[in-house]
Design a protein around this motif. Structure first.
Motif, PDB file in Angstrom:
ATOM      1  N   ASN A  51       0.818  -1.211   0.000  1.00 32.11           N
ATOM      2  CA  ASN A  51       0.000   0.000   0.000  1.00 32.11           C
ATOM      3  C   ASN A  51       0.850   1.259   0.000  1.00 32.11           C
ATOM      4  O   ASN A  51       0.530   2.245  -0.655  1.00 32.11           O
ATOM      5  CB  ASN A  51      -0.930   0.003   1.205  1.00 32.11           C
ATOM      6  N   ASP A  52       1.965   1.204   0.754  1.00 32.93           N
ATOM      7  CA  ASP A  52       2.853   2.357   0.767  1.00 32.93           C
ATOM      8  C   ASP A  52       3.491   2.582  -0.592  1.00 32.93           C
ATOM      9  O   ASP A  52       3.695   3.721  -1.029  1.00 32.93           O
ATOM     10  CB  ASP A  52       3.931   2.176   1.836  1.00 32.93           C
ATOM     11  N   LYS A 105       2.176   1.714  -3.510  1.00 32.38           N
ATOM     12  CA  LYS A 105       1.187   2.130  -4.504  1.00 32.38           C
ATOM     13  C   LYS A 105       0.370   3.348  -4.062  1.00 32.38           C
ATOM     14  O   LYS A 105      -0.583   3.701  -4.730  1.00 32.38           O
ATOM     15  CB  LYS A 105       0.223   0.983  -4.801  1.00 32.38           C
ATOM     16  N   SER A 106       0.663   3.935  -2.958  1.00 36.78           N
ATOM     17  CA  SER A 106      -0.130   5.065  -2.463  1.00 36.78           C
ATOM     18  C   SER A 106       0.015   6.266  -3.395  1.00 36.78           C
ATOM     19  O   SER A 106       1.101   6.553  -3.901  1.00 36.78           O
ATOM     20  CB  SER A 106       0.309   5.442  -1.048  1.00 36.78           C
ATOM     21  N   ASP A 107      -1.112   6.964  -3.614  1.00 39.19           N
ATOM     22  CA  ASP A 107      -1.149   8.117  -4.520  1.00 39.19           C
ATOM     23  C   ASP A 107      -0.840   9.376  -3.728  1.00 39.19           C
ATOM     24  O   ASP A 107      -1.473   9.648  -2.706  1.00 39.19           O
ATOM     25  CB  ASP A 107      -2.534   8.213  -5.151  1.00 39.19           C
ATOM     26  N   PRO A 108       0.133  10.170  -4.169  1.00 42.91           N
ATOM     27  CA  PRO A 108       0.411  11.423  -3.441  1.00 42.91           C
ATOM     28  C   PRO A 108      -0.728  12.431  -3.553  1.00 42.91           C
ATOM     29  O   PRO A 108      -0.837  13.333  -2.737  1.00 42.91           O
ATOM     30  CB  PRO A 108       1.680  11.952  -4.119  1.00 42.91           C
ATOM     31  N   PHE A 109      -1.617  12.270  -4.580  1.00 39.89           N
ATOM     32  CA  PHE A 109      -2.773  13.151  -4.753  1.00 39.89           C
ATOM     33  C   PHE A 109      -4.038  12.303  -4.773  1.00 39.89           C
ATOM     34  O   PHE A 109      -4.571  11.979  -5.846  1.00 39.89           O
ATOM     35  CB  PHE A 109      -2.663  13.956  -6.055  1.00 39.89           C
ATOM     36  N   PRO A 110      -4.493  11.844  -3.623  1.00 44.90           N
ATOM     37  CA  PRO A 110      -5.658  10.937  -3.607  1.00 44.90           C
ATOM     38  C   PRO A 110      -6.937  11.649  -4.022  1.00 44.90           C
ATOM     39  O   PRO A 110      -7.091  12.864  -3.856  1.00 44.90           O
ATOM     40  CB  PRO A 110      -5.734  10.493  -2.142  1.00 44.90           C
TER      41      PRO A 110
END
Length: 571
Positions: A42-43, A45-50
């Motif tokens: 998850n870290d 693939k986490s989106d910086p602009f969710p």
């Protein structure tokens, strides 16, 4: 001799045991550290602009169509439905604003260098610096025999209609120069106008208005429009509007062929006609310098404005319906704010403009004899000089901007001319509204949909939002009129059922409870009336011989009452 290959069974067993052990290790490893792996993935693939990209509020406001007032709604179900609909409307406005990224075309204007003005740039210079497709849109038709010419573009800007004063009528696709029809009506032509599609057009001839198809075949002769001068068409109402030489303003519904209204304007010859595209109000210019606003629902003008000290020569209203441009014989061109009916700016031109037209982007074109001037945004700011100037060989009869194109069409005394005006047309079109590239099947579907969504002529008002408002003053006025007529108003207490939960206060249950109370009141009233009649007809119990319909005369006899009983001598 054939050779055969045999497997070593002992080695095969050893390999299978190793595979089983490796699988068991993998399963144990997965079960023991499943959460750790999930966190790492998850870290990674986490989106910086969710979430969705934010939309500017200014763009969303452009696509909103108002909101509903939910404060007066007491029904819970109705209020829930209104809230859900409001959410859908907001989502639609947000999607429309988000999809503006796909509108790749942008509007552009001419930019001059320092010390140079844009009105000094000629059409030949513009034509040499644009692409080939745009350069082909600048052309000229020499038709000296049948002029001067009136002209009109279709709503999608694809087809052009020309009408010469001496009877020449031609319709063609102006971009490809493909001719649809060409006829001579053998009498004078005062104006021409396309109808809802390019399949029909109307021609104001010497005596009456005629309707033709795109092959030049006569379809109708409208004899109620006698001696027409100018034509206009309201696309959302399917109304053909004409002014006559005798001062009449006619409205005809072309979908049913019915004459909606014939208004006597008392303005003599009406040769100045324009429409407000915002509310479908028609504007006429008169010889005394006034501009009148008309609706088919009233025989008197809605508004009359004194705009000039001399006769009106031309009127134009912009796309938003907020500004109006007028020109008079006094040589002035004025800009009015229709919301306040007050002048904003006044321009002094070389001669009184005979034609005024607004483009989709707010440019204003004016013709002064053989000079065509184009002003950029003249409503909000005072322009010291024109945006473009074009000189003709002969005087101009009419002008019109082509929709969705940077083109200005000019009908001259000796033919037609099309010039390039950068920044005049809307760069992106709405295919659901007017599609220049639609096919025959798409045109048929659009025509059916437009007929189903046709706006009735009764809804033409100065303020279109007034239709959706509740007329609360009317009920009070009716009560006041009743009080003046009868002298009093009987106060009747209305039964209002108590609100119950668990679905027992639905619309049907409330009406049933009201009807039960109403029936019980009616039953009590009938009982009272029956008791009163019974008391009148029944005899009193204390005197059995007394009869209300007899009286006693001399001699002790009882005689039945009649019309002559008043002459009998009583005891």
């Amino acid at each position: 001799m054939t050779t055969r290959y045999f497997r070593d069974q002992s080695s095969e067993l050893d390999n299978s045991e190793e595979v089983i052990k490796v699988k068991e290790k993998r399963v144990n490893l997965k079960n023991s550290s499943d959460k750790k792996f999930r966190k790492k993935s998850n870290d990674a693939k986490s989106d910086p602009f969710p979430g969705a990209a934010p939309i500017p509020d200014e763009k969303v406001e452009l696509h909103k169509r108002g909101s509903t007032n939910q404060t007066d709604v007491t029904n819970v179900k109705l209020k829930g439905k209104l809230i859900s609909q409001e959410k859908k409307y907001e989502e639609a406005a947000g999607q429309a604003a988000r999809h503006e990224l796909f509108l790749t075309e942008e509007a552009g204007f001419l930019e001059a260098e320092e010390g140079e003005e844009t009105y000094t740039i000629h059409q030949s210079e513009i034509k040499n610096h644009v692409d080939i497709a745009s350069a082909r849109k600048q052309f000229e038709l020499n038709l000296k025999q049948f002029g001067p010419y009136r002209m009109n573009y279709t709503r999608n800007g694809r087809y052009l209609l020309l009408g010469g004063k001496r009877g020449h009528v031609a319709a063609f696709e102006w971009n490809t120069k493909k001719l649809l029809c060409e006829i001579n009506v053998m009498e004078s032509v005062n104006d021409v106008r396309w109808l809802h599609t390019e399949n029909m057009f109307a021609v104001a001839q010497k005596k009456w208005v005629y309707v033709y198809d795109n092959q030049g075949v006569e379809l109708h002769c409208l004899k109620n429009m006698h001696q027409p001068l100018r034509l206009d068409y309201l696309p959302y109402h399917f109304l053909l509007v004409s002014t006559t030489n005798e001062g009449f303003l006619h409205y005809l519904d072309i979908s049913i062929g019915k004459n909606i209204a014939s208004i006597r304007t008392k303005g003599r010859r009406l040769n100045v006609l324009a429409q407000n595209p915002y509310n479908a109000i028609m504007l006429t210019g008169h010889h005394n310098g006034t501009v009148s606003m008309w609706s088919p629902n009233m025989k008197e003008p809605l508004v009359q404005m004194l705009c000039h000290k001399s006769a009106i020569r031309a009127i134009a209203v912009d796309k938003t319906g907020l500004y109006m441009a007028t020109s008079g014989q006094d040589g002035k061109m004025k800009i009015f704010d229709i919301r306040t009916y007050r002048p904003l700016h006044a321009y002094r031109v070389m001669s009184s403009p005979s034609n005024l037209k607004f483009s989709q982007r707010g440019l204003l074109s004016a013709t002064c004899s053989n000079i065509v001037e184009v002003y950029r945004d003249p409503c909000r700011e005072i322009q010291k000089s024109p945006y473009l100037i074009h000189k003709l060989a002969h005087p101009a009869e009419t002008i019109e901007f082509c929709p969705y194109e940077d083109v200005l069409g000019i009908g001259r005394d000796d033919g037609f001319e099309s010039i390039l005006v950068p920044g005049a047309g809307e760069p992106n079109y709405d295919s659901m509204e007017s599609n220049p590239y639609r096919s025959k099947s798409q045109r048929r579907e659009w025509e059916i949909k437009a007929l189903m969504e046709k706006i009735q002529p009764d809804m033409i008002t100065l303020d279109p939002h007034q239709i959706s408002a509740v007329d609360r003053v009317t009920a009070q006025q009716l009560r006041k009129d009743k009080e003046e007529r009868m002298g009093f108003v009987k106060e009747e207490k209305k039964f209002e059922p108590k609100f119950k939960k668990k679905g027992r206060s639905s619309a049907g249950n409330i009406e049933k409870r009201k009807q039960v109370v109403k029936d019980s009141e009616l039953r009590d009233k009938i009982k009272k009336d029956m008791d009163l009649k019974r008391k009148i007809t029944e005899q009193p119990k204390d005197d059995e011989n007394s009869n209300p319909y007899t009286f006693e005369v001399s001699g002790g006899k009882n005689v039945n009452r009649s019309a002559l009983s008043r002459f009998v001598k009583k005891r």
